[in-house]
Design a protein around this motif. Structure first.
Motif, PDB file in Angstrom:
ATOM      1  N   GLN A  70       1.138   9.093   9.801  1.00 53.96           N
ATOM      2  CA  GLN A  70       0.166   7.899  10.861  1.00 53.96           C
ATOM      3  C   GLN A  70       0.743   6.700  11.852  1.00 53.96           C
ATOM      4  OE1 GLN A  70      -2.474   6.857   7.504  1.00 53.96           O
ATOM      5  NE2 GLN A  70      -1.729   8.099   5.919  1.00 53.96           N
ATOM      6  N   LEU A  71       1.459   5.906  10.983  1.00 53.35           N
ATOM      7  CA  LEU A  71       1.497   5.253  11.868  1.00 53.35           C
ATOM      8  C   LEU A  71       2.473   5.764  13.374  1.00 53.35           C
ATOM      9  CD1 LEU A  71       3.870   2.824   9.801  1.00 53.35           C
ATOM     10  CD2 LEU A  71       1.492   2.045  10.665  1.00 53.35           C
ATOM     11  N   PHE A  72       3.237   5.905  13.343  1.00 50.74           N
ATOM     12  CA  PHE A  72       3.260   7.181  14.849  1.00 50.74           C
ATOM     13  C   PHE A  72       2.239   7.313  15.511  1.00 50.74           C
ATOM     14  CE2 PHE A  72       7.938   8.577  13.583  1.00 50.74           C
ATOM     15  CZ  PHE A  72       8.636   7.454  13.153  1.00 50.74           C
ATOM     16  N   MET A  73       0.765   8.032  15.108  1.00 45.28           N
ATOM     17  CA  MET A  73       0.156   8.711  15.749  1.00 45.28           C
ATOM     18  C   MET A  73      -0.579   7.231  16.018  1.00 45.28           C
ATOM     19  SD  MET A  73      -1.675  11.514  13.271  1.00 45.28           S
ATOM     20  CE  MET A  73      -0.944  12.487  12.748  1.00 45.28           C
ATOM     21  N   TRP A  74      -1.037   6.337  15.479  1.00 42.52           N
ATOM     22  CA  TRP A  74      -1.314   4.964  15.774  1.00 42.52           C
ATOM     23  C   TRP A  74      -0.839   4.544  17.375  1.00 42.52           C
ATOM     24  CZ3 TRP A  74      -6.185   4.987  14.485  1.00 42.52           C
ATOM     25  CH2 TRP A  74      -6.701   5.193  13.316  1.00 42.52           C
ATOM     26  N   TYR A  75       0.528   3.910  16.805  1.00 45.10           N
ATOM     27  CA  TYR A  75       1.235   3.587  18.261  1.00 45.10           C
ATOM     28  C   TYR A  75       1.465   4.391  19.652  1.00 45.10           C
ATOM     29  CZ  TYR A  75       4.932   0.295  20.095  1.00 45.10           C
ATOM     30  OH  TYR A  75       5.065  -0.806  20.852  1.00 45.10           O
ATOM     31  N   ALA A  89      -0.694  -4.558  15.431  1.00 47.23           N
ATOM     32  CA  ALA A  89      -2.122  -4.753  15.728  1.00 47.23           C
ATOM     33  C   ALA A  89      -1.612  -2.884  14.622  1.00 47.23           C
ATOM     34  CB  ALA A  89      -3.201  -4.692  16.292  1.00 47.23           C
ATOM     35  N   ALA A  90      -1.298  -1.722  15.102  1.00 49.34           N
ATOM     36  CA  ALA A  90      -1.435  -0.606  14.522  1.00 49.34           C
ATOM     37  C   ALA A  90      -0.597  -0.416  13.013  1.00 49.34           C
ATOM     38  CB  ALA A  90      -0.462   0.082  15.889  1.00 49.34           C
ATOM     39  N   SER A  91      -0.001  -1.069  12.802  1.00 48.96           N
ATOM     40  CA  SER A  91       0.659  -1.557  11.519  1.00 48.96           C
ATOM     41  C   SER A  91       0.117  -1.830  10.607  1.00 48.96           C
ATOM     42  CB  SER A  91       1.821  -2.621  11.146  1.00 48.96           C
ATOM     43  OG  SER A  91       3.029  -2.366  12.139  1.00 48.96           O
ATOM     44  N   VAL A  92      -1.305  -2.407  10.926  1.00 49.61           N
ATOM     45  CA  VAL A  92      -2.128  -2.802   9.943  1.00 49.61           C
ATOM     46  C   VAL A  92      -3.418  -2.159  10.362  1.00 49.61           C
ATOM     47  CG1 VAL A  92      -4.653  -4.787   9.767  1.00 49.61           C
ATOM     48  CG2 VAL A  92      -1.681  -5.793  10.578  1.00 49.61           C
ATOM     49  N   ILE A  93      -3.547  -1.969  10.962  1.00 49.69           N
ATOM     50  CA  ILE A  93      -4.921  -0.457  11.146  1.00 49.69           C
ATOM     51  C   ILE A  93      -3.876   0.329  10.135  1.00 49.69           C
ATOM     52  CG2 ILE A  93      -5.773   1.112  12.792  1.00 49.69           C
ATOM     53  CD1 ILE A  93      -5.935  -0.732  14.433  1.00 49.69           C
ATOM     54  N   PHE A  95      -1.856   0.598   7.731  1.00 51.25           N
ATOM     55  CA  PHE A  95      -1.420   0.022   6.354  1.00 51.25           C
ATOM     56  C   PHE A  95      -3.425  -0.252   5.983  1.00 51.25           C
ATOM     57  CE2 PHE A  95       2.445  -2.286   7.554  1.00 51.25           C
ATOM     58  CZ  PHE A  95       2.746  -1.262   7.123  1.00 51.25           C
ATOM     59  N   SER A  96      -4.226  -0.329   5.918  1.00 48.88           N
ATOM     60  CA  SER A  96      -5.655  -0.444   5.917  1.00 48.88           C
ATOM     61  C   SER A  96      -6.459   1.150   5.065  1.00 48.88           C
ATOM     62  CB  SER A  96      -5.976  -1.057   7.338  1.00 48.88           C
ATOM     63  OG  SER A  96      -5.319  -2.480   6.773  1.00 48.88           O
ATOM     64  N   LEU A  97      -5.712   1.437   6.313  1.00 47.58           N
ATOM     65  CA  LEU A  97      -6.701   3.106   6.225  1.00 47.58           C
ATOM     66  C   LEU A  97      -6.305   4.069   5.057  1.00 47.58           C
ATOM     67  CD1 LEU A  97      -7.479   3.995  10.094  1.00 47.58           C
ATOM     68  CD2 LEU A  97      -9.182   3.545   8.296  1.00 47.58           C
ATOM     69  N   CYS A  98      -4.723   3.288   5.858  1.00 47.06           N
ATOM     70  CA  CYS A  98      -3.892   4.560   4.092  1.00 47.06           C
ATOM     71  C   CYS A  98      -3.847   3.797   2.368  1.00 47.06           C
ATOM     72  CB  CYS A  98      -2.253   4.620   3.997  1.00 47.06           C
ATOM     73  SG  CYS A  98      -1.444   5.310   3.090  1.00 47.06           S
ATOM     74  N   SER A  99      -3.843   2.913   2.844  1.00 41.13           N
ATOM     75  CA  SER A  99      -4.675   1.895   1.487  1.00 41.13           C
ATOM     76  C   SER A  99      -5.929   1.996   0.806  1.00 41.13           C
ATOM     77  CB  SER A  99      -3.903  -0.035   1.577  1.00 41.13           C
ATOM     78  OG  SER A  99      -3.321  -0.416  -0.038  1.00 41.13           O
ATOM     79  N   GLY A 100      -6.943   1.982   2.096  1.00 39.37           N
ATOM     80  CA  GLY A 100      -8.106   2.225   1.675  1.00 39.37           C
ATOM     81  C   GLY A 100      -8.087   3.331   1.259  1.00 39.37           C
ATOM     82  N   ALA A 101      -7.168   4.119   1.741  1.00 42.29           N
ATOM     83  CA  ALA A 101      -7.843   6.026   0.575  1.00 42.29           C
ATOM     84  C   ALA A 101      -7.121   6.112  -0.966  1.00 42.29           C
ATOM     85  CB  ALA A 101      -7.538   6.872   1.786  1.00 42.29           C
TER      86      ALA A 101
END
Lengths: 224, 253
Positions: A70-75, A89-93, A95-101
């Motif tokens: 997921q991180l690779f995809m964002w970055y 920013a890519a990391s926070v996004i 982490f947030s989306l994965c954690s939210g799930a």
């Protein structure tokens, strides 16, 4: 003596620098992740079919794909669509989306465990649906979700160590850089492990405080 | 005559899938009356009560409160109507995360918009009325079934309902606890509260009900004054049912 000096002059400054970045990654991801998880969890428990389908799909996707990918995809992936995120920013996004799930799963379970009769009772008293949610569902769901969500927050502390894979140099990143320069992998990674253990212990203690603060008879830990 | 009724329901129909639970039920109740719904389980008593305040949406049917027809499509009207129609459930349905006092207070604050202090005072008064002021700060998990039901009655009373619907309020209680709840309800009758109550408490009903409504299979089979219903019901089915519960629960109350 030499090791002590090495730690004092090289390891500790690097760790402090990394720790600062780690904490800056963890805090916003925890907050945003919890918010996403609460809303998605509520929608998965009580939303209509369409909404539930979308929320379920989100949870399946972000729980199903490894976080590193997921991180690779964002970055690395988004630039193909002309979207450029900085590593932080890519990391926070990510982490947030994965954690939210993951949170959404705990929240959903917590909501579903609330007895339906209480909702009828609230409506019978003249509560609007919104009042029913804020006065009855959320306070109870929150208490029931705490142990699970707390667990997820502790995971988050540890998976923040993946940020260095997309060049956001946090604690693990600093350790890796220092280790490869000095070739003292064993000491450095042992020390890094201890720092994470300390962070997690601190987080657990905080969560326990929150749990104790909100415990009421009927929601307490059962001591058998 | 019809104009005097405080609550009137007409032709309530409800089906869950292919199962017709209510097949056109009508009734009306005047101020200060107690009407008792009786009948075997599955007769539709519970569904009828839930349809009356729209916790279950009826497929058909109208409701009048004090002569004005409820337009339930208007959310605001529906919420205002529910405030005036109190509901007591078989399994109490107290809010588990709130102590007895807060269970009563929350409706006053959230729905009626009362100030916190005024709400607290009123809630305390209602708890006193059901004899539970000593348990004000106990949570549902710390109360007995009978106490929980009395708190739920206090919670409903605090909203100043014009009518109360009671759905088998003593069915989930131990025999020893039934008495304390019936005593509270008897008190309401004495104070002129208008109530529709589903129950199998035959002695209680015979002594206090103005009318017994016997339901079976989603319809009202027979209705009439309690004395008549228990001694010489017209329908064979009503007689058989009354004989059976007399035998089971005895004459005591």
């Amino acid at each position: 003596m030499e090791t002590l000096l090495f730690f004092q002059q090289e390891v500790i400054p690097a760790f402090l620098k990394g720790l600062r970045v780690s904490i800056l990654l963890i805090l916003p991801s925890a907050v945003v992740g919890l918010m996403i998880g609460t809303v998605t969890g509520a929608l998965r428990a009580y939303g209509n079919r369409g909404v539930r389908l979308v929320a379920d799909a989100y949870a399946t996707l972000f729980r199903g794909i490894p976080l590193v990918v997921q991180l690779f995809m964002w970055y690395f992936g988004l630039p193909y669509f002309n979207v450029y995120l900085n590593p932080f920013a890519a990391s926070v996004i990510g982490f947030s989306l994965c954690s939210g799930a993951y949170h959404s799963e705990y929240v959903r379970g917590a909501f579903l465990s609330i007895k339906r009769g209480q909702l009828s009772a609230a409506l019978a008293l003249g509560f609007t649906r919104l009042q029913m949610v804020t006065a009855i569902l959320l306070p109870q769901g929150f208490r029931r979700a705490l142990p699970g969500c707390g667990n997820e927050l502790i995971y988050l502390v540890k998976y923040s160590s993946l940020a260095y894979m997309i060049t956001c140099i946090e604690l693990t990143g600093e350790a890796k850089v220092l280790a490869s320069m000095t070739f003292r992998y064993t000491e450095i990674f042992f020390a890094v492990g201890l720092v994470y253990l300390g962070l997690v212990t601190f987080a657990s203690w905080l969560l326990q405080l929150v749990e104790d603060r909100f415990t009421v008879p009927g929601f307490e830990h059962h001591e058998l | 005559m019809a104009d005097e009724s405080i609550l009137k329901v007409e032709n309530i129909r409800k089906a869950f899938g292919k199962r017709h639970v209510l097949k056109g039920v009508s009734l009306s109740i005047r101020k200060g009356e107690l009407k008792v719904l009786m009948g075997p389980s599955g007769a539709g008593k519970s569904t009828l009560l839930q349809c009356i305040n729209f916790l279950v949406t009826p497929d058909e049917g109208e409701v009048w409160l004090e002569g004005s027809r409820l337009n339930r499509a208007r959310k605001h009207d529906l919420y205002a109507y529910r405030q005036q129609v109190g509901m007591i459930f078989q399994d109490f349905n107290l809010f588990d995360h709130l102590c007895a006092l807060d269970n009563i207070e929350i409706g006053l604050v959230r729905v009626k918009g009362l100030h916190k202090d005024a709400a607290r005072e009123r809630a305390m008064g209602e708890l006193e009325r059901v004899g539970l002021s000593d348990h004000a700060h106990h949570y549902p998990a710390q109360l007995s079934g009978g106490q929980k039901q009395r708190v739920s009655i206090a919670r409903a009373l605090a909203m100043d309902p014009k009518v109360m619907l009671l759905d088998e309020p003593t069915s989930a209680l131990d025999p020893e606890l039934i008495g304390e709840v019936l005593a509270v309800i008897r008190n309401l009758v004495a104070n002129g509260m208008t109530m529709i109550m589903a129950t199998h408490q035959i002695g209680f009903s015979r002594a206090l009900a103005d009318e017994i409504i016997f339901m079976e299979d989603g319809q009202i089979v027979e209705q009439g004054p309690s004395v008549k219903m228990f001694s010489d019901a017209v329908s064979e089915r009503t007689r058989a049912f009354c004989a059976k519960i007399s035998e089971l629960y005895g004459e005591t109350f």
